[in-house]
Design an enzyme around this catalytic site. Structure first.
Site, mmCIF file in Angstrom:
data_model
loop_
_atom_site.group_PDB
_atom_site.id
_atom_site.type_symbol
_atom_site.label_atom_id
_atom_site.label_comp_id
_atom_site.label_asym_id
_atom_site.label_seq_id
_atom_site.Cartn_x
_atom_site.Cartn_y
_atom_site.Cartn_z
ATOM 1 N N CYS A 108 -4.877 -3.682 3.138
ATOM 2 C CA CYS A 108 -4.551 -3.286 4.504
ATOM 3 C C CYS A 108 -5.695 -3.497 5.512
ATOM 4 O O CYS A 108 -5.950 -4.600 5.934
ATOM 5 C CB CYS A 108 -4.041 -1.846 4.517
ATOM 6 S SG CYS A 108 -3.063 -1.432 5.989
ATOM 7 N N GLU A 137 0.846 -1.188 0.000
ATOM 8 C CA GLU A 137 0.000 0.000 0.000
ATOM 9 C C GLU A 137 0.887 1.245 0.000
ATOM 10 O O GLU A 137 1.956 1.263 0.607
ATOM 11 C CB GLU A 137 -0.881 -0.017 1.250
ATOM 12 C CG GLU A 137 -1.912 1.083 1.306
ATOM 13 C CD GLU A 137 -2.746 1.021 2.570
ATOM 14 O OE1 GLU A 137 -3.917 1.430 2.504
ATOM 15 O OE2 GLU A 137 -2.239 0.573 3.618
ATOM 16 N N LYS A 185 -10.174 0.403 -2.190
ATOM 17 C CA LYS A 185 -10.276 -0.014 -0.785
ATOM 18 C C LYS A 185 -11.613 0.423 -0.186
ATOM 19 O O LYS A 185 -11.999 1.591 -0.272
ATOM 20 C CB LYS A 185 -9.119 0.599 -0.008
ATOM 21 C CG LYS A 185 -9.011 0.202 1.457
ATOM 22 C CD LYS A 185 -7.791 0.871 2.060
ATOM 23 C CE LYS A 185 -7.584 0.521 3.515
ATOM 24 N NZ LYS A 185 -6.420 1.254 4.084
#
Length: 291
Positions: free
Chosen positions: A154, A40, A112
């Site tokens: 993440c 990321e 995300k």
């Protein structure tokens, strides 16, 4: 089918980050990998000012993302570009996990969906929603030379239902590019990655940011590869940068494990969907659910 999992220390200097990514590509190619996973924020980690992140964001068809497409072409590697600041508006970005094939073409982009808004007592205050718009398309699975990839980023790691959805859609390897903080990494990084691998019976590959990015931000590191039984195949540690670890995807091993313990066939989807999505809760139950 070999996958290289990268670890790096990104900063606010695009050219430096690109140079490091190129070195990771060289190492991955020398190791015989068909794909390299980048973490990321591989292209940029700014300081404390949210506007700095927004100001440098671009569309995926502009620079600097085109430079990373060039790396894929030059090295003949598929790339998991684990979290790029894609411009969403004049004041917001998407945190986009982009899969690029060996010709440099964009194959899929996952935005995300779970944003990291956390204040750690005595530690970091990170409010991703200040700069980022959450995506609403989930369970993205992509066919690649190293198998069927499930895409996450993440903080998604803390939401097992997303990983279950990826497994049910045929994922064999789930990618978790990350920039975990040190306190949360120490507490939960290995634990959660191994749990997601066991639950889904997938390989899990987690590229990671590591070390000090600026005066206010440090990352945990430990780029990790975990097999479907939950065994850690490789760990880059908490200091090395840049670094890669590699693992091989064994589809026969996957098939054997899933046949011996058919978790997805045993899953009571009818019952679980009622439990997850019931909105007829009393006040006490609703309060517990929404803490």
């Amino acid at each position: 089918m070999r996958v290289a999992v990268g670890q790096m220390t990104s900063t606010s200097v695009h050219a430096t980050n690109l140079h490091i990514a190129n070195e990771l590509c060289e190492r991955a190619k020398a190791a015989g990998a068909a794909m390299l996973a980048l973490p990321e924020c591989f292209a940029f980690i700014g300081g404390s000012e949210a506007k700095e992140t927004v100001a440098q964001a671009t569309a995926l068809n502009d620079e600097p993302f085109g430079d990373f497409q060039g790396l894929a072409r030059r090295h003949g590697l598929w790339l998991s570009c684990g979290g790029f600041h894609e411009r969403a508006s004049a004041s917001k970005v998407y945190n986009s996990h982009v899969i690029v094939d060996a010709s440099g073409s964009i194959v899929r982009a996952y935005r995300k969906c779970h944003l990291f808004d956390v204040s750690i007592p005595g530690g970091a205050v990170l409010m991703e929603s200040k700069t980022t718009v959450p995506g609403d398309a989930v369970a993205e699975v992509v066919e690649t030379p190293v198998g069927r990839l499930g895409l996450t980023t993440c903080y998604d790691l803390r939401f097992p239902e997303l990983f279950t959805a990826l497994a049910r859609r045929g994922a064999e390897v789930i990618l978790v590019p990350s920039a975990f903080t040190v306190p949360t990494g120490l507490a939960h990084w290995h634990l959660l990655l191994r749990a997601r691998a066991v639950e889904t019976q997938c390989y899990v590959a987690a590229a990671a940011q590591v070390g000090t990015h600026n005066a206010k931000r440090r990352s945990f590191g430990h780029a990790l590869a975990v097999d479907p039984w939950g065994d850690v195949l490789a760990d880059a540690g908490g200091e090395a940068s840049p670094a890669i670890v590699c693992f091989d995807v064994d589809r026969d091993k996957l098939a054997t494990l899933r046949a011996r313990m058919p978790i997805q066939k045993h899953r009571r989807q009818d019952v679980l969907e009622l439990a997850l999505f019931d909105r007829g809760d009393d006040e006490e139950t609703a309060a517990a659910r929404d803490y």
